[in-house]
Design an enzyme around this catalytic site. Sequence first.
Site, PDB file in Angstrom:
ATOM      1  CG  ASP A 137      29.047  51.371  42.082  1.00  0.00           C
ATOM      2  OD1 ASP A 137      29.663  50.313  42.235  1.00  0.00           O
ATOM      3  OD2 ASP A 137      29.293  52.172  41.166  1.00  0.00           O
ATOM      4  CD  GLU A 306      33.995  52.746  37.696  1.00  0.00           C
ATOM      5  OE1 GLU A 306      33.299  52.480  36.717  1.00  0.00           O
ATOM      6  OE2 GLU A 306      34.266  51.929  38.598  1.00  0.00           O
TER       7      GLU A 306
END
Length: 555
Positions: A137, A306
């Site tokens: 990420d 998320e």
Amino acid sequence: MVAALLVTLSADAQVKPMVLSENHAMVRLETGNKYVLLPVEEKAENANVRVINSDNQTTRRPNVRLAVDNVDYYVPFEIKDGQTLDIIFTGDRRKTGPIKDFACWKEMKFSNDFDTTNREKFRPSYHHTPLYGWMNDPNGMFYKDGEWHLYYQYNPYGSLWENMTWGHSVSKDLIHWEALPLAIEADAIGTIFSGSCVVDKNNTAGFGKDAIIAFYTSAAESQTQSMAYSTDGGRTFTKYDKNPVVTFNAPDFRDPKVFWYEGTNRWIMMLAVGQEMQIWSSANLKDWNKESSFGSEYGCHGGVWECPDMLKIGDKWVLICNINPGGPFGGSATQYFVGDFDGRKFTCESMPKVTKWLDYGKDHYATVSFSNAPEGRVTVLAWMSNWQYANQVPTKQFRSANSIARDLGLFKDGEETYVSVTPSKENLAVRGAKIKKPTSACEIIVDVKGTMELTLSNARGEQVVMSYDAQKQTFAMDRSKSGDCSFSEAFAATTVAPTHGNLKQLRIFVDNSSIEAFDADGKMAMTNLVFPNEPYNNIKVKGGKVTIYEIKVKR
């Protein structure tokens, strides 16, 4: 990266471990070198490497897949003389044999340098990648003083997911990235999961005007939210001495995205909690109150929610929600919701079952925006991979890249409002000369004339087929014969996207291991990895006119 080592070792430099049991060994460090170069074998089990200082205090304890039989690559591990490496192996000794015979002792080296010269044919030419190791990420992105800061989930001790740390790169143009030292490393509270940064222009936290404040998830037995601050523009951070600043009774509680909301003169923190997003607020970035939750029955719930983001685009608010699994073609993907936000509650304007995807490829996840972006832009990056196979893609020196930068807007189709996605203007600056054939790094413009089919191929018969169905108003990309698909059954796939009207022009960005296709009006985006054994240098198109530009980026 992990290319040839710039060091000459004497014959007596081989490590001689102190073997203490069938799974325990120690190595004393008296080398005069900056690094021990740890040999990694990806099929090996993790070994816990505890660093003991000369005062017998532990400083670090990463997990490293130390080589048992063969060395896949090396990773640098910074050391000081007088330290001891205390190593616990977790593998089954009946399968691996005695640890005294492990390859890591014979292959472990010491050096003052670590060569990061690229040795991967699939490394992108103009996308951001880590110099070596694993990346997922994007985190903490912000713009300040002419620089775009990109932090990212990083494993500096191997090219598989582990040891989550914030890596750091900066760019002046969103194309050329400079790698900087690690920004935030694990501590006693936990490893460092995803989060965000803000520029505290009014010194609300008391760390100084324009201090950079980072929020991240501390991941251990539970997940809590911590804070760190920087007074040198985001180069180095000091952790807040009263961490964690936000706690909650939930196993999945992570990925804080913080922004300033003018309407209430408060900071807002978005948090992913299981299959909902929570909204918290604060006046000083230290003391937080839960305001509300969003998510019950809305959108896709095929996996854990998320990496949230809340964006003001035009007169609408957009809540970004990354989900894994549950994507439209399997694995991870980015969905979003359009509505209104009053500083306490987000209200979605669509019916609960409506699901909107930001990108219809398989390799677009963890999309988040740059805080403090110039010109009022909403600029985002995504992680260009999929959790179905991210650990298996055919690279070893590094794993994973980010998408090209994209700017977001809005458009209407019927009664629904959607988010538009266009390549950021910085991508135009690296357009080179017009060329007749595609290369491993190029941009392809297609002026579409009704139903269209475009095929990229090479002499090996590997191909990617992109097609537009004018009647159905859909765009598809078939990568089932694109090259190496052997590493995962989930990789060979055809992805399909609605075009929300007639498709008039396509912009296709080809790099060594990726293809990103955009409707020039922003109504469709599709991102897919490809691993051809040689570049696609042939193109055929039916129903369109093609213009190809080379892309040249100095590295």
